[in-house]
Design a protein around this motif. Sequence first.
Motif, PDB file in Angstrom:
ATOM      1  N   ILE A 178       0.842  -1.195   0.000  1.00  0.00           N
ATOM      2  CA  ILE A 178       0.000   0.000   0.000  1.00  0.00           C
ATOM      3  C   ILE A 178       0.879   1.247   0.000  1.00  0.00           C
ATOM      4  CG2 ILE A 178      -1.854   1.229   1.205  1.00  0.00           C
ATOM      5  CD1 ILE A 178      -2.774  -1.388   2.364  1.00  0.00           C
ATOM      6  N   ASN A 179       2.056   1.166   0.641  1.00  0.00           N
ATOM      7  CA  ASN A 179       3.012   2.272   0.561  1.00  0.00           C
ATOM      8  C   ASN A 179       3.350   2.602  -0.885  1.00  0.00           C
ATOM      9  OD1 ASN A 179       3.490   3.054   3.208  1.00  0.00           O
ATOM     10  ND2 ASN A 179       5.049   1.501   3.553  1.00  0.00           N
ATOM     11  N   VAL A 180       3.555   1.562  -1.678  1.00  0.00           N
ATOM     12  CA  VAL A 180       3.917   1.758  -3.083  1.00  0.00           C
ATOM     13  C   VAL A 180       2.730   2.324  -3.857  1.00  0.00           C
ATOM     14  CG1 VAL A 180       4.774   0.633  -5.171  1.00  0.00           C
ATOM     15  CG2 VAL A 180       5.584  -0.122  -2.926  1.00  0.00           C
ATOM     16  N   LEU A 181       1.527   1.795  -3.600  1.00  0.00           N
ATOM     17  CA  LEU A 181       0.338   2.298  -4.294  1.00  0.00           C
ATOM     18  C   LEU A 181       0.080   3.756  -3.960  1.00  0.00           C
ATOM     19  CD1 LEU A 181      -2.165  -0.685  -3.936  1.00  0.00           C
ATOM     20  CD2 LEU A 181      -0.940   0.021  -5.983  1.00  0.00           C
ATOM     21  N   ALA A 182       0.377   4.149  -2.714  1.00  0.00           N
ATOM     22  CA  ALA A 182       0.154   5.536  -2.305  1.00  0.00           C
ATOM     23  C   ALA A 182       1.064   6.506  -3.036  1.00  0.00           C
ATOM     24  CB  ALA A 182       0.349   5.676  -0.796  1.00  0.00           C
ATOM     25  N   MET A 183       2.140   5.998  -3.643  1.00  0.00           N
ATOM     26  CA  MET A 183       3.043   6.850  -4.422  1.00  0.00           C
ATOM     27  C   MET A 183       2.474   7.187  -5.792  1.00  0.00           C
ATOM     28  SD  MET A 183       6.547   4.780  -3.500  1.00  0.00           S
ATOM     29  CE  MET A 183       7.495   5.658  -4.735  1.00  0.00           C
ATOM     30  N   GLU A 196       0.128   5.209  -9.380  1.00  0.00           N
ATOM     31  CA  GLU A 196       0.105   3.990 -10.177  1.00  0.00           C
ATOM     32  C   GLU A 196       1.341   3.849 -11.052  1.00  0.00           C
ATOM     33  OE1 GLU A 196      -3.459   3.258 -12.269  1.00  0.00           O
ATOM     34  OE2 GLU A 196      -4.771   3.812 -10.614  1.00  0.00           O
ATOM     35  N   ASP A 197       1.808   4.927 -11.648  1.00  0.00           N
ATOM     36  CA  ASP A 197       2.981   4.839 -12.521  1.00  0.00           C
ATOM     37  C   ASP A 197       4.214   4.401 -11.731  1.00  0.00           C
ATOM     38  OD1 ASP A 197       1.441   5.646 -14.646  1.00  0.00           O
ATOM     39  OD2 ASP A 197       1.953   7.778 -14.414  1.00  0.00           O
ATOM     40  N   GLU A 198       4.420   5.003 -10.552  1.00  0.00           N
ATOM     41  CA  GLU A 198       5.555   4.626  -9.723  1.00  0.00           C
ATOM     42  C   GLU A 198       5.444   3.177  -9.261  1.00  0.00           C
ATOM     43  OE1 GLU A 198       3.794   7.252  -9.460  1.00  0.00           O
ATOM     44  OE2 GLU A 198       5.066   9.043  -9.452  1.00  0.00           O
ATOM     45  N   ALA A 199       4.221   2.746  -8.926  1.00  0.00           N
ATOM     46  CA  ALA A 199       4.023   1.374  -8.466  1.00  0.00           C
ATOM     47  C   ALA A 199       4.345   0.372  -9.572  1.00  0.00           C
ATOM     48  CB  ALA A 199       2.590   1.189  -7.981  1.00  0.00           C
ATOM     49  N   ARG A 200       3.909   0.658 -10.795  1.00  0.00           N
ATOM     50  CA  ARG A 200       4.226  -0.239 -11.908  1.00  0.00           C
ATOM     51  C   ARG A 200       5.728  -0.277 -12.168  1.00  0.00           C
ATOM     52  NH1 ARG A 200      -0.132   2.555 -14.585  1.00  0.00           N
ATOM     53  NH2 ARG A 200      -2.084   1.385 -14.401  1.00  0.00           N
ATOM     54  N   ASP A 231       1.772  -5.121  -9.411  1.00  0.00           N
ATOM     55  CA  ASP A 231       0.579  -5.243 -10.255  1.00  0.00           C
ATOM     56  C   ASP A 231      -0.532  -4.425  -9.601  1.00  0.00           C
ATOM     57  OD1 ASP A 231      -1.652  -5.963 -11.693  1.00  0.00           O
ATOM     58  OD2 ASP A 231      -1.127  -8.079 -11.829  1.00  0.00           O
ATOM     59  N   THR A 232      -0.697  -3.200 -10.051  1.00  0.00           N
ATOM     60  CA  THR A 232      -1.623  -2.276  -9.384  1.00  0.00           C
ATOM     61  C   THR A 232      -3.065  -2.748  -9.459  1.00  0.00           C
ATOM     62  OG1 THR A 232      -1.749  -0.945 -11.404  1.00  0.00           O
ATOM     63  CG2 THR A 232      -0.121  -0.294  -9.749  1.00  0.00           C
ATOM     64  N   ALA A 233      -3.470  -3.295 -10.591  1.00  0.00           N
ATOM     65  CA  ALA A 233      -4.856  -3.751 -10.732  1.00  0.00           C
ATOM     66  C   ALA A 233      -5.149  -4.892  -9.770  1.00  0.00           C
ATOM     67  CB  ALA A 233      -5.118  -4.181 -12.168  1.00  0.00           C
ATOM     68  N   ARG A 234      -4.222  -5.819  -9.677  1.00  0.00           N
ATOM     69  CA  ARG A 234      -4.416  -6.959  -8.769  1.00  0.00           C
ATOM     70  C   ARG A 234      -4.441  -6.508  -7.319  1.00  0.00           C
ATOM     71  NH1 ARG A 234      -0.453 -12.302  -8.579  1.00  0.00           N
ATOM     72  NH2 ARG A 234      -1.639 -13.459  -6.998  1.00  0.00           N
ATOM     73  N   MET A 235      -3.534  -5.608  -6.948  1.00  0.00           N
ATOM     74  CA  MET A 235      -3.493  -5.120  -5.573  1.00  0.00           C
ATOM     75  C   MET A 235      -4.757  -4.322  -5.238  1.00  0.00           C
ATOM     76  SD  MET A 235      -0.993  -6.288  -3.994  1.00  0.00           S
ATOM     77  CE  MET A 235      -1.380  -5.291  -2.569  1.00  0.00           C
ATOM     78  N   ALA A 236      -5.234  -3.526  -6.188  1.00  0.00           N
ATOM     79  CA  ALA A 236      -6.461  -2.763  -5.958  1.00  0.00           C
ATOM     80  C   ALA A 236      -7.637  -3.698  -5.700  1.00  0.00           C
ATOM     81  CB  ALA A 236      -6.743  -1.851  -7.150  1.00  0.00           C
ATOM     82  N   ARG A 237      -7.725  -4.771  -6.486  1.00  0.00           N
ATOM     83  CA  ARG A 237      -8.808  -5.740  -6.283  1.00  0.00           C
ATOM     84  C   ARG A 237      -8.712  -6.390  -4.907  1.00  0.00           C
ATOM     85  NH1 ARG A 237      -7.821  -7.028 -11.827  1.00  0.00           N
ATOM     86  NH2 ARG A 237      -6.465  -8.761 -11.188  1.00  0.00           N
ATOM     87  N   ALA A 238      -7.490  -6.732  -4.505  1.00  0.00           N
ATOM     88  CA  ALA A 238      -7.310  -7.374  -3.200  1.00  0.00           C
ATOM     89  C   ALA A 238      -7.724  -6.442  -2.065  1.00  0.00           C
ATOM     90  CB  ALA A 238      -5.852  -7.805  -3.033  1.00  0.00           C
ATOM     91  N   ILE A 239      -7.314  -5.169  -2.152  1.00  0.00           N
ATOM     92  CA  ILE A 239      -7.657  -4.201  -1.095  1.00  0.00           C
ATOM     93  C   ILE A 239      -9.158  -3.959  -1.062  1.00  0.00           C
ATOM     94  CG2 ILE A 239      -7.388  -1.801  -0.376  1.00  0.00           C
ATOM     95  CD1 ILE A 239      -4.543  -1.922  -1.544  1.00  0.00           C
ATOM     96  N   ILE A 240      -9.767  -3.790  -2.234  1.00  0.00           N
ATOM     97  CA  ILE A 240     -11.215  -3.551  -2.289  1.00  0.00           C
ATOM     98  C   ILE A 240     -11.974  -4.751  -1.740  1.00  0.00           C
ATOM     99  CG2 ILE A 240     -13.157  -3.273  -3.875  1.00  0.00           C
ATOM    100  CD1 ILE A 240     -11.296  -1.570  -5.631  1.00  0.00           C
ATOM    101  N   LEU A 241     -11.531  -5.966  -2.105  1.00  0.00           N
ATOM    102  CA  LEU A 241     -12.202  -7.175  -1.633  1.00  0.00           C
ATOM    103  C   LEU A 241     -12.137  -7.282  -0.109  1.00  0.00           C
ATOM    104  CD1 LEU A 241     -13.618  -9.872  -2.196  1.00  0.00           C
ATOM    105  CD2 LEU A 241     -11.350 -10.909  -2.465  1.00  0.00           C
ATOM    106  N   CYS A 242     -10.947  -7.095   0.454  1.00  0.00           N
ATOM    107  CA  CYS A 242     -10.772  -7.221   1.905  1.00  0.00           C
ATOM    108  C   CYS A 242     -11.523  -6.118   2.645  1.00  0.00           C
ATOM    109  CB  CYS A 242      -9.286  -7.171   2.256  1.00  0.00           C
ATOM    110  SG  CYS A 242      -8.341  -8.595   1.701  1.00  0.00           S
ATOM    111  N   ALA A 243     -11.409  -4.882   2.169  1.00  0.00           N
ATOM    112  CA  ALA A 243     -12.085  -3.766   2.838  1.00  0.00           C
ATOM    113  C   ALA A 243     -13.602  -3.906   2.735  1.00  0.00           C
ATOM    114  CB  ALA A 243     -11.633  -2.444   2.228  1.00  0.00           C
ATOM    115  N   THR A 244     -14.083  -4.402   1.611  1.00  0.00           N
ATOM    116  CA  THR A 244     -15.527  -4.612   1.453  1.00  0.00           C
ATOM    117  C   THR A 244     -16.020  -5.711   2.380  1.00  0.00           C
ATOM    118  OG1 THR A 244     -15.461  -3.895  -0.861  1.00  0.00           O
ATOM    119  CG2 THR A 244     -17.345  -5.246  -0.176  1.00  0.00           C
TER     120      THR A 244
END
Length: 354
Positions: free
Chosen positions: A237-242, A244-248, A253-266
Amino acid sequence: MNKVNRTAPSVKSRDSIVAGTLCGLPIILFFVSLFLGRFSVDPLTVPQVLAAAALESIPNFPLSIPHTWPDVVDTVILKVRFPRVIAALLIGTGLAVSGASFQGLFRNPLVSPHILGVASGAGFGAALGIILSGETWVIQTFAFSFGVLAVGLTYTLAKIYKTTPTLVLVLAGIVVGSFFSALISLLKYMADPYEKLPAIVFWLMGSLSSVKAGDLMFLLVPIVLGTTVLLLIRWRINVLAMGEDEARTLGVDTARMARAIILCATLITATAVCFSGVIGWVGLVVPHIARMIVGPDYRKLLPLSAAIGASYLLIIDDLARTLTAAEIPLGILTAIIGAPVFAWLLKTKKVGWS
């Protein structure tokens, strides 16, 4: 220069002490909340009651604690207060961790766990369950199902667009949330004004009064599972907070990480809402308080947010059941306290990532 060097470690040490104290605070509040209430219980009796119940649950255990207190004390502590206290700790932890994770994912300090429409969807499900049945398990099942459905609709709507996915997710969440809010208003308009309508209104304002011991496992597993996953990936999440371009660039894998965070938070938020109703401000304000203490590093921010969130909601629940003769809905107290705190954070320019 020497003065600056002496001051910086001192500030860092002070923040570490504060963070350590806050992490231990939920344990203290757990015991305080068990003897706090309109029915007075001796603080020294609480650990005896808990220990006696634990020993009695072990088959053929040779030791036992003499039962020197009235039976009503067992009922109050074990069947009324204990489930409620555990629920407050779990829900406060889950909402705070979800809010902090969403703020990192969307890089937006104004994001809360309800941003993708889960609260409105769950609220509609609960209102529908109250009108159709009124049974607790029906209300909770409908609330959870429609909360997850709302986030699914948000994610599906956002996939229509290929650019700025995080921004589109937020906008889609606003659309879906508004739609389900309108449906809630429709159900309130159609509901029986003497029975169903008051039940809907009270549920939407949030309360832990209906939580029973049998609910704890259904509450424990999803929240612990989702929170554990978010804690395990908190360095990403530290990397994502920087951005999307920096994370890639760093191989995430920003799309995969976003899905994982959304799934868990939901999963966390939908579970919390279906048992406690809609409780706002916890997932919005608590991460900023934690960020003021340990900074924007999610390796420290997420655990501290969990501790502060658990403590905060437990204190709110204690106030809700002790301030007045009639219980105050949690959503009212969290808004009354959370709004001024957030305004103060804005005034002091503490809302952000630095």
